[in-house]
Motif scaffolding. Structure first.
Motif: not given
Length: 558
Positions: A183, A190-191, A212, A214-215, A236-238, A260, A262
């Motif tokens: 990604d 971002s991943s 940056f 996110q995963s 920004f980690l989800e 952030t 989830k």
């Protein structure tokens, strides 16, 4: 050292790191034969080759040979000189970072303030050397350089050379083409998905410089140690998936700073304590898994609880055509009578019919071999050897996988399997220390050393139990047998007497009992070669159950 550097070093074709700085080579040059190793596996070559030096101890080295040049310190320097970067050392990497510009930039962005980069043996410094000697950074944004450095540090810290998949890593290719780096947008990932990939080690702080992300998915590996508190910097980690590892310590409260977040999976680890209130208060967190069945973990907000201490089983990839078959109800198509008869013929002397028990490791190894895609290419010698090694693998993974098992269970040549060393296609060394082996050693393991060339067998510091099979005595050429720090029980087999070339036999820190066999003690005779024999034979230790005379047999009792 004060003589010239020998060109014979050029024969060490498997060499990965060569450090010869701070010596007294009296000038001269790094031999061309040594420089040619840089075309192979030699990634680090450090020497006293600084071009700014006028010292008599300076050696010349071509620009495409040495990776770092140091300032010679000359005769009589302190042998305890620090490995930290000091005024004595230069970072002249032949023009790629002559003034330490990249080093300074990396230190400025480092989460630890640059401390790791001060240690020449650290993962961070290895990543820096790789970065400036293998990558072009002209007109490259600092953010891109920092990302590549962080990923390289991650590779070194988590034993990247032993990963199941490491395609692209530590190459000049765009990091977005590296396995698991996903990604990307304008070159920034971002991943990270490195799940079930044989990661082994502690999470480096450099991971947190990938702001940056996110995963992150590191599930199903052997990542150990504490979760760094700096994890809270990933704003920004989800998704953070760390389940099925060996993480320990407490749940860092800083996880509650990631507003952030989830999805958070921390189950099947060794984490203890209370899940912080801040984590439970995260507004978007919809999935939280921990080992909250039992008193070790307290969690009022977990969406799924696992039992603490339950070890995750081996995770199999359904797309892998080399996977072990289900042996509960083997189909006729999985059986290979010709192969089976050949294996049984060569296992004469073993108790009963070794392949009659369809739940045994040896039967599962037989089925694995029968369905191997390259079976028709193997002669009987290699079929037997692969069968013996796979029987051993399956017998020592009854509940959970090894830390590193690259190559095992695949069609790859067994000489490339992790822990196996070959010479002229003959197995000469089996070294798997501290690799989370458990279970027992099956008699069929002796077939893994077929050819009688194995000189080193190191299974130390694991959790292998049960009795030591007498078939270990079939490894006639052994020089070193290291079984210390396991859970072996029963008597020490007299068949070890057949290991007449043994130099070192380490049996201590186990649960053996009884007297050291006279046949083994005979290897200590003046005519024998056994110089080291250790066992749990301390007469003053009430827990030691082995008797052994330190005058005529054991050289040391624990």
């Amino acid at each position: 050292f004060d003589s010239g550097l020998s060109s014979e070093i050029g024969h060490l074709t498997s060499l990965q790191k060569l450090t010869i700085y701070h010596n007294q080579f009296q000038g001269g040059a790094v031999p061309a034969e040594v420089c040619h190793l840089r075309d192979g596996q030699l990634h680090f070559l450090w020497a006293d080759c600084s071009t700014s030096s006028t010292s008599d101890f300076r050696v010349s080295c071509p620009e495409d040979c040495c990776t770092i040049c140091f300032e010679p310190v000359g005769f009589g320097h302190d042998s305890e000189v620090s490995t930290e970067i000091s005024s004595q050392l230069t970072h002249e990497t032949h023009g790629v970072d002559p003034n330490g510009v990249i080093l300074s930039k990396l230190k400025a962005r480092a989460v630890d303030g640059g401390l790791g980069l001060n240690d020449l043996d650290s993962y961070q410094y290895k990543a820096y050397v790789w970065l400036v000697t293998h990558s072009s950074y002209e007109n490259v944004p600092d953010l891109i350089i920092s990302q590549k450095f962080a990923l390289a540090t991650l590779y070194f810290a988590l034993a990247g050379s032993g990963w199941g998949q490491n395609t692209g890593w530590l190459t000049d290719d765009d990091v977005c083409s590296w396995f698991g780096v996903e990604d990307c947008n304008n070159g920034i990932s971002s991943s990270l998905d490195l799940s079930e990939n044989n990661l082994v080690g502690e999470i480096p702080l450099e991971l947190m410089s990938l702001r940056f992300l996110q995963s992150i998915n590191f599930s199903g590996n052997s990542v150990y140690g504490a979760i760094p508190s700096e994890i809270g910097m990933l704003e920004f980690l989800e998704v953070l998936l760390l389940d099925n590892n060996v993480l320990s310590g407490s749940f860092p409260s800083e996880l509650g700073n990631i507003s952030t977040l989830k999805q958070l999976t921390l189950n099947s680890n060794e984490l203890k304590g209370e899940v912080p209130v801040g984590v439970c208060s995260l507004p978007g967190l919809v999935e939280l898994w921990t080992d909250c069945i039992g008193p070790e973990v307290e969690c009022e907000c977990c969406t799924k609880c696992y039992k603490f201490g339950d070890v995750h089983s081996i995770v199999e990839d359904p797309s892998d055509t080399n996977l072990l078959p289900d042996t509960n109800e083997p189909s006729n198509s999985e059986e290979d009578p010709e192969l089976k008869n050949m294996l049984i013929k060569h296992m004469t002397g073993l108790e009963g019919n070794p392949l009659s028990d369809k739940d045994s490791p040896s039967y599962r190894a037989y089925l694995w071999l029968a369905k191997s895609g390259n079976l028709s290419e193997l002669d009987d010698f290699r079929k037997l050897r692969r069968f013996g090694l796979m029987s051993f693998y399956l017998a020592t993974t009854p509940d959970f996988s090894w830390k590193i098992d690259s190559g095992w269970k695949t069609n790859d040549d067994e000489c490339t399997w992790y822990g196996i060393t070959c010479d002229d296609n003959a197995v000469v060394e089996i070294s798997l220390p501290s690799n989370r082996l458990s279970g027992t050693i099956p008699p069929e393991f002796a077939l893994g050393g077929l050819g009688g060339k194995v000189v080193v067998l190191d299974l130390s510091e694991n959790s292998i139990g049960g009795s030591l099979p007498s078939e270990i005595g079939d490894f006639h050429n052994l020089n070193v047998l290291d079984l210390k720090f396991n859970a072996f029980t029963g008597i020490i087999p007299a068949e070890l007497k057949h290991l007449t070339k043994l130099i070192s036999l380490r049996l201590h820190s186990n649960e053996f009992e009884g007297a050291m066999p006279e046949e083994v003690c005979s290897l200590r005779d003046p005519a024998g070669s056994l110089a080291e024999l250790s066992a749990d034979c301390d007469p003053d230790d009430p827990f030691d159950q082995v008797t052994c005379d330190t005058q005529t047999c054991c050289t040391i009792c624990y």
